[in-house]
Design a protein around this motif. Structure first.
Motif, PDB file in Angstrom:
ATOM      1  N   ILE A  74       0.866  -1.180   0.000  1.00 19.82           N
ATOM      2  CA  ILE A  74       0.000   0.000   0.000  1.00 19.82           C
ATOM      3  C   ILE A  74       0.904   1.233   0.000  1.00 19.82           C
ATOM      4  N   TYR A  75       0.568   2.242  -0.799  1.00 21.38           N
ATOM      5  CA  TYR A  75       1.506   3.351  -0.956  1.00 21.38           C
ATOM      6  C   TYR A  75       0.806   4.622  -1.429  1.00 21.38           C
ATOM      7  N   ALA A  76       1.502   5.739  -1.292  1.00 26.78           N
ATOM      8  CA  ALA A  76       1.026   7.016  -1.821  1.00 26.78           C
ATOM      9  C   ALA A  76       1.351   7.071  -3.303  1.00 26.78           C
TER      10      ALA A  76
ATOM     11  N   ILE B 277      -3.961   7.089  -2.180  1.00 23.04           N
ATOM     12  CA  ILE B 277      -3.423   5.789  -1.792  1.00 23.04           C
ATOM     13  C   ILE B 277      -3.813   4.737  -2.818  1.00 23.04           C
TER      14      ILE B 277
ATOM     15  N   TYR C  48      -2.642   0.517  -4.313  1.00 22.07           N
ATOM     16  CA  TYR C  48      -2.059  -0.704  -3.759  1.00 22.07           C
ATOM     17  C   TYR C  48      -1.857  -1.773  -4.816  1.00 22.07           C
TER      18      TYR C  48
ATOM     19  N   HIS D 135      -0.556   9.380   3.822  1.00 23.83           N
ATOM     20  CA  HIS D 135       0.390   8.320   4.201  1.00 23.83           C
ATOM     21  C   HIS D 135      -0.370   7.184   4.883  1.00 23.83           C
ATOM     22  N   PRO D 136      -0.233   5.933   4.399  1.00 24.13           N
ATOM     23  CA  PRO D 136      -1.049   4.846   4.929  1.00 24.13           C
ATOM     24  C   PRO D 136      -0.412   4.086   6.087  1.00 24.13           C
TER      25      PRO D 136
ATOM     26  N   TYR E 299      -4.281   7.396   8.243  1.00 21.80           N
ATOM     27  CA  TYR E 299      -3.779   8.334   7.245  1.00 21.80           C
ATOM     28  C   TYR E 299      -3.715   9.715   7.883  1.00 21.80           C
TER      29      TYR E 299
END
Length: 323
Positions: free
Chosen positions: A223-225, A234, A236, A263-264, A277
């Motif tokens: 999982i990412y920005a 976000i 993934y 940000h996760p 987040y």
């Protein structure tokens, strides 16, 4: 009488909405880059601290804080527990970080900038602090950076080695993922303070920064920005193997209100899955004065993640869910 009755109802309605609005969950200071950790029936939340003024046009993040909760609604502020000054080699801001437990010790992986010295010519670097307690005190675990800018060369900017996330797989193997502009990963030795092998760079669609590794059943989630049209969102990818290949699965959450970044952080707690987040929704908040939030995360039968709805209401107390 009618006017007073209507006015009273409006006041009660307004107060009810305020009481129901849990997000942001931390309101006494500006916080960012949430990294939740579940340990002994408690959620520990490791967070960056936004110290920028209204006039500042860049991040000012002096230290990292720790918060905790047993019910996902009431959060205790344990104060500042670590800063770049803890690391003799560091000279930067307290960027995204994550703490993980192994063998009764707590390893806090942080990103900041490195001094220009014999070990590095500067640029972003990743360090690791250690403690016997989730609340510290923490100290530099190895007296030097774990990752320096010179170790990765695919990105030409100096801040590509940021945002570490750490995951210990079911077989005991630990992995470190990180990056800005590209996502990198490497194995960690069992002591959690040494790299174990070569650094690998992944080709992940739309990846910008802020990776988080999560596992559910036999499926791994990266999982990412990612690249939103106006700000980060976000996204993934999933894989049957933590080393890849990774399949892009789409958008998990849209842009955070009043914040360019998002940000996760994802955890399971008391039978529920939670998505942490940050946004800029507190009064006087914004992209450099952010605040941590949490909402529920749900899955489809095939293991894919349902799109997270970012709410002001947040999540219900564990106590409420159990009643």
């Amino acid at each position: 009488m009618k006017f007073k009755t209507i006015f009273t109802c409006l006041v009660i309605f307004g107060m009810t909405n305020i009481l129901q609005a849990q997000n942001p969950i931390i309101s006494e200071i500006f916080t960012a880059d949430p990294a939740p950790l579940v340990y002994k029936n408690t959620v520990y939340l490791y967070a960056g601290h936004d110290g920028a003024t209204l006039e500042d046009t860049n991040y000012k993040m002096p230290d990292w804080y720790v918060f905790s909760s047993k019910d996902m609604v009431n959060w205790t502020n344990h104060g500042s527990k670590l800063s770049p000054a803890t690391f003799s080699w560091a000279t930067g801001e307290a960027y995204a970080a994550q703490c993980i437990e192994r063998g009764g010790k707590f390893y806090w992986f942080v990103s900041t900038f490195h001094k220009n010295d014999d070990n590095s010519k500067g640029g972003a670097a990743i360090g690791v602090a250690v403690s016997n307690s989730p609340l510290g005190p923490f100290k530099d675990a190895i007296g030097k950076a774990l990752v320096v800018n010179e170790m990765t060369t695919d990105m030409k900017h100096a801040w590509d080695d940021i945002d570490p996330t750490v995951f210990i797989d079911d077989d005991g193997q630990a992995y470190l993922f990180w990056g800005n502009g590209s996502c990198k990963w490497v194995k960690l030795k069992k002591n959690m303070t040494e790299l174990d092998g070569e650094i690998t760079t992944l080709n992940i669609k739309n990846f910008i920064e802020g990776p988080w590794i999560y596992k559910r059943k036999d499926l791994y989630y990266l999982i990412y920005a990612g690249r939103g049209t106006k700000a980060e969102m976000i996204e993934y990818a999933t894989s049957k193997n933590i080393q890849g290949p990774w399949e892009y699965r789409g958008i998990l959450a849209e842009n955070a209100p009043k914040s360019f970044t998002i940000h996760p952080g994802v955890i399971d707690f008391k039978g529920k899955t939670y998505f942490f987040y940050h946004n800029g929704e507190l009064p006087t908040g914004g992209s450099y004065r952010r605040s941590i939030c949490v909402d529920n995360l749900y899955f489809n039968e095939d293991g894919s993640m349902q799109k997270v709805i970012l709410t002001k209401e947040g999540v219900k107390s564990i106590k409420q869910l159990n009643n």
